[in-house]
Design a protein around this motif. Structure first.
Motif, PDB file in Angstrom:
ATOM      1  N   ASP A   1      20.242 -15.903  21.800  1.00  0.00           N
ATOM      2  CA  ASP A   1      18.971 -16.037  21.090  1.00  0.00           C
ATOM      3  C   ASP A   1      18.353 -17.422  21.247  1.00  0.00           C
ATOM      4  O   ASP A   1      17.615 -17.887  20.392  1.00  0.00           O
ATOM      5  CB  ASP A   1      19.159 -15.717  19.608  1.00  0.00           C
ATOM      6  CG  ASP A   1      20.152 -16.654  18.938  1.00  0.00           C
ATOM      7  OD1 ASP A   1      20.851 -17.391  19.649  1.00  0.00           O
ATOM      8  OD2 ASP A   1      20.221 -16.640  17.697  1.00  0.00           O
ATOM      9  N   ALA A   2      18.655 -18.096  22.363  1.00  0.00           N
ATOM     10  CA  ALA A   2      18.127 -19.441  22.577  1.00  0.00           C
ATOM     11  C   ALA A   2      17.699 -19.632  24.034  1.00  0.00           C
ATOM     12  O   ALA A   2      18.231 -19.009  24.942  1.00  0.00           O
ATOM     13  CB  ALA A   2      19.167 -20.486  22.216  1.00  0.00           C
ATOM     14  N   LEU A   3      16.726 -20.491  24.221  1.00  0.00           N
ATOM     15  CA  LEU A   3      16.292 -20.932  25.541  1.00  0.00           C
ATOM     16  C   LEU A   3      16.656 -22.398  25.656  1.00  0.00           C
ATOM     17  O   LEU A   3      16.236 -23.210  24.825  1.00  0.00           O
ATOM     18  CB  LEU A   3      14.786 -20.744  25.709  1.00  0.00           C
ATOM     19  CG  LEU A   3      14.199 -21.266  27.019  1.00  0.00           C
ATOM     20  CD1 LEU A   3      14.715 -20.434  28.193  1.00  0.00           C
ATOM     21  CD2 LEU A   3      12.688 -21.241  26.967  1.00  0.00           C
ATOM     22  N   LYS A   4      17.463 -22.739  26.649  1.00  0.00           N
ATOM     23  CA  LYS A   4      17.873 -24.118  26.858  1.00  0.00           C
ATOM     24  C   LYS A   4      17.157 -24.646  28.093  1.00  0.00           C
ATOM     25  O   LYS A   4      17.164 -24.004  29.136  1.00  0.00           O
ATOM     26  CB  LYS A   4      19.382 -24.210  27.032  1.00  0.00           C
ATOM     27  CG  LYS A   4      20.126 -23.747  25.798  1.00  0.00           C
ATOM     28  CD  LYS A   4      21.613 -23.804  25.986  1.00  0.00           C
ATOM     29  CE  LYS A   4      22.299 -23.303  24.721  1.00  0.00           C
ATOM     30  NZ  LYS A   4      23.734 -23.456  24.784  1.00  0.00           N
ATOM     31  N   THR A   5      16.530 -25.799  27.957  1.00  0.00           N
ATOM     32  CA  THR A   5      15.809 -26.402  29.073  1.00  0.00           C
ATOM     33  C   THR A   5      16.407 -27.762  29.395  1.00  0.00           C
ATOM     34  O   THR A   5      16.850 -28.483  28.501  1.00  0.00           O
ATOM     35  CB  THR A   5      14.315 -26.577  28.751  1.00  0.00           C
ATOM     36  OG1 THR A   5      14.171 -27.469  27.649  1.00  0.00           O
ATOM     37  CG2 THR A   5      13.661 -25.252  28.431  1.00  0.00           C
ATOM     38  N   ILE A   6      16.410 -28.089  30.679  1.00  0.00           N
ATOM     39  CA  ILE A   6      16.902 -29.388  31.134  1.00  0.00           C
ATOM     40  C   ILE A   6      15.935 -29.894  32.196  1.00  0.00           C
ATOM     41  O   ILE A   6      15.617 -29.176  33.142  1.00  0.00           O
ATOM     42  CB  ILE A   6      18.311 -29.287  31.731  1.00  0.00           C
ATOM     43  CG1 ILE A   6      19.305 -28.749  30.698  1.00  0.00           C
ATOM     44  CG2 ILE A   6      18.767 -30.645  32.264  1.00  0.00           C
ATOM     45  CD1 ILE A   6      20.645 -28.386  31.274  1.00  0.00           C
TER      46      ILE A   6
ATOM     47  N   VAL B   1      16.720 -34.807  30.169  1.00  0.00           N
ATOM     48  CA  VAL B   1      16.215 -34.492  28.841  1.00  0.00           C
ATOM     49  C   VAL B   1      16.423 -33.006  28.632  1.00  0.00           C
ATOM     50  O   VAL B   1      16.021 -32.200  29.457  1.00  0.00           O
ATOM     51  CB  VAL B   1      14.716 -34.847  28.693  1.00  0.00           C
ATOM     52  CG1 VAL B   1      14.215 -34.504  27.305  1.00  0.00           C
ATOM     53  CG2 VAL B   1      14.481 -36.327  29.006  1.00  0.00           C
ATOM     54  N   GLY B   2      17.085 -32.659  27.550  1.00  0.00           N
ATOM     55  CA  GLY B   2      17.370 -31.268  27.282  1.00  0.00           C
ATOM     56  C   GLY B   2      16.886 -30.866  25.900  1.00  0.00           C
ATOM     57  O   GLY B   2      16.793 -31.679  24.992  1.00  0.00           O
ATOM     58  N   ALA B   3      16.553 -29.594  25.747  1.00  0.00           N
ATOM     59  CA  ALA B   3      16.120 -29.069  24.458  1.00  0.00           C
ATOM     60  C   ALA B   3      16.574 -27.624  24.332  1.00  0.00           C
ATOM     61  O   ALA B   3      16.719 -26.919  25.325  1.00  0.00           O
ATOM     62  CB  ALA B   3      14.603 -29.152  24.322  1.00  0.00           C
ATOM     63  N   GLU B   4      16.782 -27.211  23.084  1.00  0.00           N
ATOM     64  CA  GLU B   4      17.160 -25.835  22.804  1.00  0.00           C
ATOM     65  C   GLU B   4      16.130 -25.235  21.846  1.00  0.00           C
ATOM     66  O   GLU B   4      15.857 -25.813  20.789  1.00  0.00           O
ATOM     67  CB  GLU B   4      18.544 -25.760  22.192  1.00  0.00           C
ATOM     68  CG  GLU B   4      19.014 -24.348  21.960  1.00  0.00           C
ATOM     69  CD  GLU B   4      20.460 -24.262  21.553  1.00  0.00           C
ATOM     70  OE1 GLU B   4      20.765 -23.421  20.702  1.00  0.00           O
ATOM     71  OE2 GLU B   4      21.275 -25.041  22.081  1.00  0.00           O
ATOM     72  N   PHE B   5      15.573 -24.107  22.241  1.00  0.00           N
ATOM     73  CA  PHE B   5      14.566 -23.422  21.444  1.00  0.00           C
ATOM     74  C   PHE B   5      15.127 -22.078  20.994  1.00  0.00           C
ATOM     75  O   PHE B   5      15.618 -21.306  21.805  1.00  0.00           O
ATOM     76  CB  PHE B   5      13.293 -23.203  22.276  1.00  0.00           C
ATOM     77  CG  PHE B   5      12.689 -24.480  22.774  1.00  0.00           C
ATOM     78  CD1 PHE B   5      11.755 -25.169  22.017  1.00  0.00           C
ATOM     79  CD2 PHE B   5      13.073 -25.022  23.998  1.00  0.00           C
ATOM     80  CE1 PHE B   5      11.221 -26.358  22.461  1.00  0.00           C
ATOM     81  CE2 PHE B   5      12.529 -26.208  24.455  1.00  0.00           C
ATOM     82  CZ  PHE B   5      11.601 -26.874  23.686  1.00  0.00           C
ATOM     83  N   VAL B   6      15.049 -21.804  19.705  1.00  0.00           N
ATOM     84  CA  VAL B   6      15.529 -20.529  19.156  1.00  0.00           C
ATOM     85  C   VAL B   6      14.493 -19.452  19.464  1.00  0.00           C
ATOM     86  O   VAL B   6      13.294 -19.640  19.237  1.00  0.00           O
ATOM     87  CB  VAL B   6      15.755 -20.629  17.636  1.00  0.00           C
ATOM     88  CG1 VAL B   6      16.137 -19.280  17.058  1.00  0.00           C
ATOM     89  CG2 VAL B   6      16.823 -21.669  17.333  1.00  0.00           C
TER      90      VAL B   6
END
Length: 87
Positions: A21-26, A79-84
């Motif tokens: 249930d998450a999108l991880k971007t790097i 740079v990384g982020a996690e979006f629900v």
């Protein structure tokens, strides 16, 4: 990610991974363009005007992501982020 894609991409890379249930971007910079790479954590610019065409990435990522951060790597940073994901 817009910086990594929009600035000419030489030496920059982006990845997006879906996990449950998450999108991880790097996004990574610097491998081929060390002159524009920086290991510093991005910060929100002071005094951003309404007509500015950039400088909104950090506030948007902070507001929309569940978590984000940076990692210094050889010649630059990731740079990384996690979006629900909510369906």
């Amino acid at each position: 990610m817009a910086d990594a894609v929009g600035e000419g991409a030489a030496g920059r890379s982006t990845r997006a991974l879906r996990a449950q249930d998450a999108l991880k971007t790097i996004a990574a910079d610097g491998r081929l363009r060390p002159a524009v790479a920086s290991p510093r954590t991005p910060v929100e610019p002071a005094g951003l005007g309404r007509e500015a065409t950039g400088g909104r990435g950090v506030p948007l990522v902070e507001a929309l992501s569940a978590a984000w951060g940076t990692l210094p790597v050889s010649g630059g940073k990731q740079v990384g982020a996690e979006f629900v994901l909510r369906w």
